[in-house]
Design a protein around this motif. Structure first.
Motif, PDB file in Angstrom:
ATOM      1  N   THR A  23       1.094  -1.130  -0.069  1.00 39.75           N
ATOM      2  CA  THR A  23       0.074   0.021   0.036  1.00 39.75           C
ATOM      3  C   THR A  23       0.878   1.143   0.150  1.00 39.75           C
ATOM      4  O   THR A  23       2.143   1.176  -0.044  1.00 39.75           O
ATOM      5  CB  THR A  23      -0.943  -0.012   1.104  1.00 39.75           C
ATOM      6  OG1 THR A  23      -0.135   0.119   2.362  1.00 39.75           O
ATOM      7  CG2 THR A  23      -1.847  -1.375   1.314  1.00 39.75           C
ATOM      8  N   PHE A  24       0.369   2.535  -0.024  1.00 36.41           N
ATOM      9  CA  PHE A  24       1.026   3.720  -0.138  1.00 36.41           C
ATOM     10  C   PHE A  24       1.392   4.207   1.239  1.00 36.41           C
ATOM     11  O   PHE A  24       2.506   4.590   1.480  1.00 36.41           O
ATOM     12  CB  PHE A  24       0.233   4.822  -0.629  1.00 36.41           C
ATOM     13  CG  PHE A  24       0.211   4.315  -2.148  1.00 36.41           C
ATOM     14  CD1 PHE A  24       1.060   4.607  -3.258  1.00 36.41           C
ATOM     15  CD2 PHE A  24      -0.932   3.635  -2.804  1.00 36.41           C
ATOM     16  CE1 PHE A  24       0.771   4.196  -4.555  1.00 36.41           C
ATOM     17  CE2 PHE A  24      -1.111   3.316  -3.820  1.00 36.41           C
ATOM     18  CZ  PHE A  24      -0.251   3.601  -4.731  1.00 36.41           C
ATOM     19  N   ARG A  25       0.319   4.230   2.138  1.00 37.67           N
ATOM     20  CA  ARG A  25       0.680   4.894   3.512  1.00 37.67           C
ATOM     21  C   ARG A  25       1.076   4.244   4.613  1.00 37.67           C
ATOM     22  O   ARG A  25       1.064   4.752   5.793  1.00 37.67           O
ATOM     23  CB  ARG A  25      -0.579   5.824   3.660  1.00 37.67           C
ATOM     24  CG  ARG A  25      -0.464   6.808   2.634  1.00 37.67           C
ATOM     25  CD  ARG A  25      -1.940   7.897   2.398  1.00 37.67           C
ATOM     26  NE  ARG A  25      -1.806   8.761   1.282  1.00 37.67           N
ATOM     27  CZ  ARG A  25      -2.003   8.242  -0.051  1.00 37.67           C
ATOM     28  NH1 ARG A  25      -2.370   7.028  -0.317  1.00 37.67           N
ATOM     29  NH2 ARG A  25      -2.019   9.259  -0.935  1.00 37.67           N
ATOM     30  N   ALA A  26       1.180   2.731   4.416  1.00 38.44           N
ATOM     31  CA  ALA A  26       1.399   1.965   5.737  1.00 38.44           C
ATOM     32  C   ALA A  26       3.057   2.444   6.210  1.00 38.44           C
ATOM     33  O   ALA A  26       3.906   3.149   5.364  1.00 38.44           O
ATOM     34  CB  ALA A  26       1.460   0.523   5.256  1.00 38.44           C
ATOM     35  N   SER A  27       3.451   1.840   7.108  1.00 40.98           N
ATOM     36  CA  SER A  27       4.962   2.308   7.686  1.00 40.98           C
ATOM     37  C   SER A  27       5.859   1.716   6.902  1.00 40.98           C
ATOM     38  O   SER A  27       6.894   2.349   6.780  1.00 40.98           O
ATOM     39  CB  SER A  27       4.851   1.944   9.175  1.00 40.98           C
ATOM     40  OG  SER A  27       4.518   0.421   9.319  1.00 40.98           O
ATOM     41  N   ASP A  28       5.720   0.427   6.358  1.00 38.04           N
ATOM     42  CA  ASP A  28       6.450  -0.074   5.282  1.00 38.04           C
ATOM     43  C   ASP A  28       6.000   0.098   3.833  1.00 38.04           C
ATOM     44  O   ASP A  28       6.381  -0.675   2.944  1.00 38.04           O
ATOM     45  CB  ASP A  28       6.662  -1.609   5.565  1.00 38.04           C
ATOM     46  CG  ASP A  28       5.324  -2.540   5.258  1.00 38.04           C
ATOM     47  OD1 ASP A  28       4.397  -1.604   5.434  1.00 38.04           O
ATOM     48  OD2 ASP A  28       5.480  -3.583   5.294  1.00 38.04           O
ATOM     49  N   GLY A  29       5.081   1.297   3.609  1.00 38.17           N
ATOM     50  CA  GLY A  29       4.674   1.239   2.427  1.00 38.17           C
ATOM     51  C   GLY A  29       5.325   2.179   1.320  1.00 38.17           C
ATOM     52  O   GLY A  29       6.535   2.464   1.643  1.00 38.17           O
ATOM     53  N   LEU A  30       4.856   2.381   0.144  1.00 40.22           N
ATOM     54  CA  LEU A  30       5.586   2.828  -0.800  1.00 40.22           C
ATOM     55  C   LEU A  30       6.111   4.359  -0.616  1.00 40.22           C
ATOM     56  O   LEU A  30       7.396   4.552  -1.001  1.00 40.22           O
ATOM     57  CB  LEU A  30       4.847   2.734  -2.137  1.00 40.22           C
ATOM     58  CG  LEU A  30       4.428   1.341  -2.861  1.00 40.22           C
ATOM     59  CD1 LEU A  30       3.344   1.596  -3.834  1.00 40.22           C
ATOM     60  CD2 LEU A  30       5.781   0.892  -3.658  1.00 40.22           C
ATOM     61  N   TRP A  31       5.347   5.107   0.127  1.00 38.79           N
ATOM     62  CA  TRP A  31       5.686   6.481   0.315  1.00 38.79           C
ATOM     63  C   TRP A  31       6.828   6.410   1.547  1.00 38.79           C
ATOM     64  O   TRP A  31       7.397   7.443   1.738  1.00 38.79           O
ATOM     65  CB  TRP A  31       4.853   7.151   0.814  1.00 38.79           C
ATOM     66  CG  TRP A  31       3.425   7.445  -0.295  1.00 38.79           C
ATOM     67  CD1 TRP A  31       2.249   7.775   0.122  1.00 38.79           C
ATOM     68  CD2 TRP A  31       3.410   7.419  -1.696  1.00 38.79           C
ATOM     69  NE1 TRP A  31       1.354   8.074  -1.143  1.00 38.79           N
ATOM     70  CE2 TRP A  31       2.303   7.876  -2.181  1.00 38.79           C
ATOM     71  CE3 TRP A  31       4.482   7.146  -2.464  1.00 38.79           C
ATOM     72  CZ2 TRP A  31       1.967   7.935  -3.527  1.00 38.79           C
ATOM     73  CZ3 TRP A  31       4.348   7.189  -3.946  1.00 38.79           C
ATOM     74  CH2 TRP A  31       3.049   7.564  -4.597  1.00 38.79           C
ATOM     75  N   GLU A  32       7.178   5.309   2.049  1.00 42.63           N
ATOM     76  CA  GLU A  32       8.150   5.359   3.178  1.00 42.63           C
ATOM     77  C   GLU A  32       9.571   5.226   2.346  1.00 42.63           C
ATOM     78  O   GLU A  32      10.522   5.839   2.808  1.00 42.63           O
ATOM     79  CB  GLU A  32       8.071   3.928   3.751  1.00 42.63           C
ATOM     80  CG  GLU A  32       7.186   4.132   5.229  1.00 42.63           C
ATOM     81  CD  GLU A  32       7.609   5.200   5.940  1.00 42.63           C
ATOM     82  OE1 GLU A  32       8.817   5.233   6.711  1.00 42.63           O
ATOM     83  OE2 GLU A  32       7.111   6.275   6.069  1.00 42.63           O
TER      84      GLU A  32
END
Ligand code: BJW
Length: 231
Positions: A23-32
């Motif tokens: 996903t994007f906004r999870a702590s290990d997500g793409l935006w991290e």
């Protein structure tokens, strides 16, 4: 589930999480791993096209790995469409192809598709399964242009909005699955559907930013919640 007249279903990254797609906004997500403004805006792309192409090339390769499959949530929505083909509008914010691979046919990819590339001038869209490089030029223009990923970045217009708002205007059930509700216009669909009198339901791992706007909520992994709800 009792058959309503028209159902609009909106899916987000959470529906594909159990298929192995981040996903994007999870702590290990793409935006991290990446700054949103570097890889998901037209400005970021113009500043550093190689970085952005690399970001999407990696995701395109991952999507086509053998171990990436639709999960029971994608299959449940495809079954629902087979039961009520005329009554369902399925809208996904995801650029993966897991809904289609599960059998969904009448699908709106409002943020584009990873396995397609687009000419930035003519808008022509072509299938693209390999890596995309700045040297890959369109064949539609007199002066061939570098192809770009067929995705919708911040500040760009999402796809299929006429069909989407048309469906929201006539739906009596709106189901949101696996989305944080952080990105507009998709985050406004629950409000829009509610204004038109639809019953609204959120199926998500945890309460989203829009939780208070839904009439009904169920929380847990999509692979369990979605089949339990639709079957
Ligand atoms: C599970 C789970 C499991 C985990 N089971 N659940 C100020 C106010 C309002 C709007 C704006 C504003 N400033 C700017 C704007 C507009 C802007 C915007 O919304 N910005 C926000 C930051 C505020 N929007 C735009 O620019 C859009 N265009 C636009 O508005 O045009 C003008 C217009 C005007 C009027 C009408 C219509 C249009 C374009 C947005 C483009 C978004 N693009 C991206 C990238 C696409 C390509 C790519 O994939 O790389 O789309 S960004 C990214 O976010 C991607 C996603 O589709 C989108 C939404 O993310 P999603 O799916 O919700 O993922 P997550 O990670 O956020 O959430 C996952 C959820 O799943 C979580 O809740 C988890 O709990 C859950 N989950 N595992 C069930 N197993």
């Amino acid at each position: 589930m009792q058959a309503p007249k028209h159902i609009v279903i909106l899916t987000g990254a959470g529906i594909s999480a159990e298929s192995g797609i981040k996903t994007f906004r999870a702590s290990d997500g793409l935006w991290e791993e990446h700054k949103v403004e570097d890889v998901a805006t037209p400005e970021g792309y113009h500043r550093d096209p190689v970085l952005v192409q690399g970001f999407y090339n990696a995701r395109r390769q991952q999507l086509q790995q053998e171990q990436i499959h639709p999960n029971p949530a994608h299959y449940a929505l495809a079954r629902l469409e087979r039961l009520y083909p005329e009554q369902i509008t399925l809208i996904t914010q995801n650029i993966d192809n897991l809904h289609e691979r599960a059998g969904s046919q009448r699908l709106i990819h409002m943020h584009g598709e990873l396995l397609r590339a687009r000419c930035p001038v003519s808008g022509q869209v072509i299938e693209w399964r390999g890596d995309l490089h700045q040297e890959d030029l369109c064949s539609c223009c007199q002066f061939p242009q570098p192809l770009r990923p067929h995705v919708v970045w911040f500040g760009e217009m999402p796809l299929g909005l006429d069909r989407i708002y048309g469906a929201l205007a006539q739906c009596d059930l709106f189901i949101s699955i696996g989305t944080s509700g952080a990105v507009y216009p998709a985050a406004g669909f629950v409000h829009e559907a509610g204004l038109n009198g639809a019953h609204t339901i959120e199926l998500n791992l945890e309460p989203s930013e829009l939780e208070s706007q839904f009439d009904e909520k169920r929380y847990g992994p999509a692979s369990l919640l979605v089949p339990a709800y639709v079957d």
